[in-house]
Scaffold this active site. Structure first.
Site, PDB file in Angstrom:
ATOM      1  N   GLU A  89       1.919  -6.613   7.056  1.00 18.93           N
ATOM      2  CA  GLU A  89       1.187  -5.530   7.724  1.00 18.93           C
ATOM      3  C   GLU A  89       1.396  -5.492   9.225  1.00 18.93           C
ATOM      4  OE1 GLU A  89      -1.136  -6.243   3.897  1.00 18.93           O
ATOM      5  OE2 GLU A  89      -0.027  -7.449   5.349  1.00 18.93           O
ATOM      6  N   GLU A 123      -2.214  -9.195  -2.035  1.00 18.31           N
ATOM      7  CA  GLU A 123      -3.673  -9.370  -2.040  1.00 18.31           C
ATOM      8  C   GLU A 123      -4.231  -9.260  -3.460  1.00 18.31           C
ATOM      9  OE1 GLU A 123      -5.309  -8.054   2.301  1.00 18.31           O
ATOM     10  OE2 GLU A 123      -4.304  -6.495   1.150  1.00 18.31           O
ATOM     11  N   ALA A 154       0.834  -1.199   0.000  1.00 14.16           N
ATOM     12  CA  ALA A 154       0.000   0.000   0.000  1.00 14.16           C
ATOM     13  C   ALA A 154       0.873   1.255   0.000  1.00 14.16           C
ATOM     14  CB  ALA A 154      -0.901   0.000   1.224  1.00 14.16           C
ATOM     15  N   GLY A 185      -0.831  -5.262   0.160  1.00 15.92           N
ATOM     16  CA  GLY A 185      -1.868  -5.084  -0.840  1.00 15.92           C
ATOM     17  C   GLY A 185      -1.461  -5.634  -2.190  1.00 15.92           C
TER      18      GLY A 185
END
Length: 699
Positions: free
Chosen positions: A123, A103, A61, A100
């Site tokens: 994370e 993901e 992210a 992310g």
């Protein structure tokens, strides 16, 4: 080039991402991905391929967006578009697919990766949990236990292992795009279906309440006080009984709770602080670094051997110098044993150990330092000894070689004055064990050349250290602040606390170990010997060190002697209380006319933390540290400060600088001018500013 581009080639719709330097998931990148996937649903492509330009797949992210109002499209909505595509979507991974980024890959129907790639969900290291399905899709692929291990550790997984686990479907050897296109064409030929992770289920038999309870206990011990690991377990448990869409709603709630916590704020602060610490504010932009091709280490003890390993680990040859053959043999043996331990833990292969050892040679002759580009002195912590050593190095080392001292207390300027080239002299304060600890205090002397500073800071990163620049003062940043906190833990005991209470308070608050247990581990004689070299004025109030001195003079040196503040089992090193210690403390309290009283846990905590903060403010005020976050980096990485509190100065910002100032003023009223607040702290309290704001204003 556009951040996201799209073309069709041989039936493959290629979605290229290009958001340097690490393809972070910024709003414009998210929007580009979604637009491309949606548009591709109605064109002539048969398979979609997501591939990244540059050195890595999406590495995570955009952390700078955390805590700010969310901008559409959200990452979960993009993943819905990818997973619900009517055409198979392939993620082609190189470099690292993290957070992310991974993901995105999990939402794709197929994943291929270069053999050198790594994937992961890190994370937890920022005090948060995966927020776009990571906790819901991962256990469906690899099972609950493996998913919990991966997500709570936050460590990346190499492509080969990821392939064996089922996280990656195909390994590419060679060119990424060529290999990914070949894989895509094969899927087209096979008429491969859209293989959606959301359609997979978790076998309840492998996800029992007992398993989750076991993980909660494990994380409570391993990550004491941290919120995110427990929330990860909650989220994965939700995945067992929920569909992916249902689970993602609950996962997002837990993610938001973590993002908004002071813990995540602190851990994100440290993430950016470690990167800022490497920057030297006043270096000329055209500074040319010196070349470091060979390093000399003076002193082959535990510290010297550990330092040598750092350089050998990255392929830099090292020569270790000792006073005689026996000492040299002991030093080289320390290095071999350290490497053998690493091999036994599976972190290094036998072949890698041999390669590292082949780069470390030994000598008893200073003349063998004639061709080194950097020499690091790691001898006894005595100023006269170090000055004598540097006078010899001045003669033995070639012009242009950097002369570094590993001193943790001594005056680098006085050491430099023993040479004819003080501009080549710098401090490199490694922390013990030097082959493990990440922190390196780089100490610039009054005359240290800019290229020496720049070279040393960059070299620190090359040997996998986190460098923090300090000016010259007794103890530099870390140990100077440590003296003040030691003063307070000693005085708290003199006034009524027990060693057990002091340690329990600080460990319960989040420190890796209680301060007195740390003293026993390090050896109480270390600080005792350092104090002997000080003047009476430098030593300060005898009350603030009389307990530890009494321990040493009784032969209680800590774990190595079987007794210090505690008693230690000779076989297991298990710690137990010792009434003899309390008897000594009570006797010394009486000798110093101190009336003992009940001291609250809050008072112990506030006195120790405020001592750090006030001294840190003095350090900033004097220009010893460049910025407040540098102090935080030192304490998190070198002194066991809980990362989820962000370091002493960030902790002050979190609870309020005015509140800290008021507490310190009250301590001054109660205990005298040893608690005089720094002018900087007083200024920030009056202006209602934080240390972070003040530091930003200075740059």
């Amino acid at each position: 080039m556009a951040v996201v581009s799209y073309e069709i080639k041989s039936g493959v719709g290629i979605i290229r991402l290009n958001n340097p330097p690490v393809n972070a998931l910024s709003q414009v990148l998210r929007e580009g991905i979604q637009n491309a996937v949606v548009a591709a649903q109605g064109d002539e492509s048969q398979v979609l391929l997501i591939v990244c330009e540059g050195r890595t797949f999406v590495a995570g992210a955009d952390i700078t967006e955390f805590g700010k109002p969310a901008k559409a499209p959200s990452l979960p909505s993009i993943l819905d578009s990818i997973e619900n595509s009517v055409k198979p979507v392939i993620a082609a991974i190189h470099g690292t697919a993290l957070g992310g980024g991974f993901e995105i890959a999990l939402a794709a129907h197929y994943r291929c990766a270069l053999a050198s790639a790594k994937v992961g969900l890190p994370e937890v290291k920022l005090g948060i949990i995966p927020g776009a399905g990571g906790t819901q899709r991962t256990p469906r692929i690899i099972g609950v236990d493996a998913a919990l291990d991966m997500i709570t550790s936050g460590n990346p997984v190499a492509a080969a292992k990821a392939h064996s686990m089922g996280l990656v479907d195909h390994i590419i050897n060679g060119d990424l795009l060529e290999g990914a296109m070949s894989y895509a064409e094969r899927l087209i030929a096979d008429n491969a279906p859209c293989k959606r992770v959301s359609d997979m289920t978790i076998d309840p038999a492998t996800a029992t309440d007992a398993l989750f309870d076991s993980w909660r206990k494990k994380m409570a011990k391993k990550s004491r006080g941290q919120l995110a690991p427990q929330k990860i377990i909650d989220a994965v448990q939700i995945a067992v009984t929920s569909s992916v869409p249902e689970g993602m709603v609950k996962e997002r709630e837990l993610f938001t709770e973590c993002v908004q916590s002071t813990q995540s704020s602190a851990m994100r602060h440290i993430f950016f602080a470690e990167r800022a610490a490497a920057k030297v504010n006043d270096l000329a932009k055209d500074t040319v670094d010196r070349t470091i091709s060979k390093v000399g280490i003076l002193g082959g003890g535990t510290m010297g051997g550990g330092i040598a390993m750092n350089f050998a680990n990255v392929g830099i040859p090292v020569v270790m110098i000792e006073i005689n053959d026996d000492a040299l043999a002991r030093g080289l043996d320390i290095v071999r044993k350290n490497y053998s331990i690493t091999v036994s833990k599976g972190k290094l292969s036998e072949e890698q150990m041999k390669d590292c050892l082949s780069l470390i040679s030994g000598s008893t002759n200073y003349d063998d330092l004639g061709d080194v580009d950097l020499v690091i002195e790691a001898v006894f912590e005595d100023l006269d000894v170090k000055k004598e050593v540097f006078a010899k190095l001045d003669k033995a080392c070639k012009q242009g070689a950097i002369l570094a001292t590993n001193t943790s207390y001594q005056d680098v300027d006085k050491i430099a004055a023993a040479t004819t080239r003080p501009d080549d002299v710098i401090g490199m304060h490694f922390f013990s064990p030097a082959n493990v600890m990440k922190l390196l205090e780089v100490v610039r002397g009054e005359k240290t050349a800019g290229d020496v500073i720049s070279t040393t800071m960059k070299l620190a990163k090359k040997i996998n250290k986190i460098p923090v620049l300090s000016g010259v003062c007794y103890g530099f940043i870390g140990n100077r602040m440590l003296r003040c906190s030691v003063r307070e833990n000693q005085l708290c005991m003199m006034e009524g606390a027990s060693p057990e209470q002091v340690d329990a308070v600080m460990q319960g608050w989040g420190m890796a170990m209680g301060p007195l247990a740390v003293g026993d581990l390090a050896g109480l004689d270390v600080s005792y010997k350092a104090r002997q070299a000080l003047t009476e004025e430098q030593k300060g109030d005898p009350k603030s060190y009389c307990i530890v001195d009494a321990m040493v003079e009784m032969g209680r040196l800590g774990q190595k002697s079987g007794a210090g503040y505690y008693r230690y089992d000779p076989d297991t090193r298990a710690r137990s209380s010792d009434p003899e210690v309390m008897a000594v403390i009570e006797r010394l309290s009486a000798e110093h006319a101190i009336e003992r009283r009940e001291i609250s846990d809050d008072e112990i905590l506030n006195r120790i933390t405020c001592a750090w903060i006030n001294e840190g403010a003095y350090i900033l005020q004097e220009g010893i540290a460049q910025r407040s976050s540098d102090i935080d980096v030192v304490y998190v990485n070198g002194y066991g400060f809980p990362i989820y509190r962000g370091g002493p100065m960030h902790y002050a910002d979190t609870i309020g600088v005015k509140k800290v100032y008021d507490m310190i003023c009250e301590f001054q009223r109660q205990h005298g001018d040893v608690w005089k607040p720094s002018a900087l702290l007083e200024q920030l309290a009056a202006e209602n500013k934080t240390f972070s704001q003040w530091s930003d204003e200075q740059t």
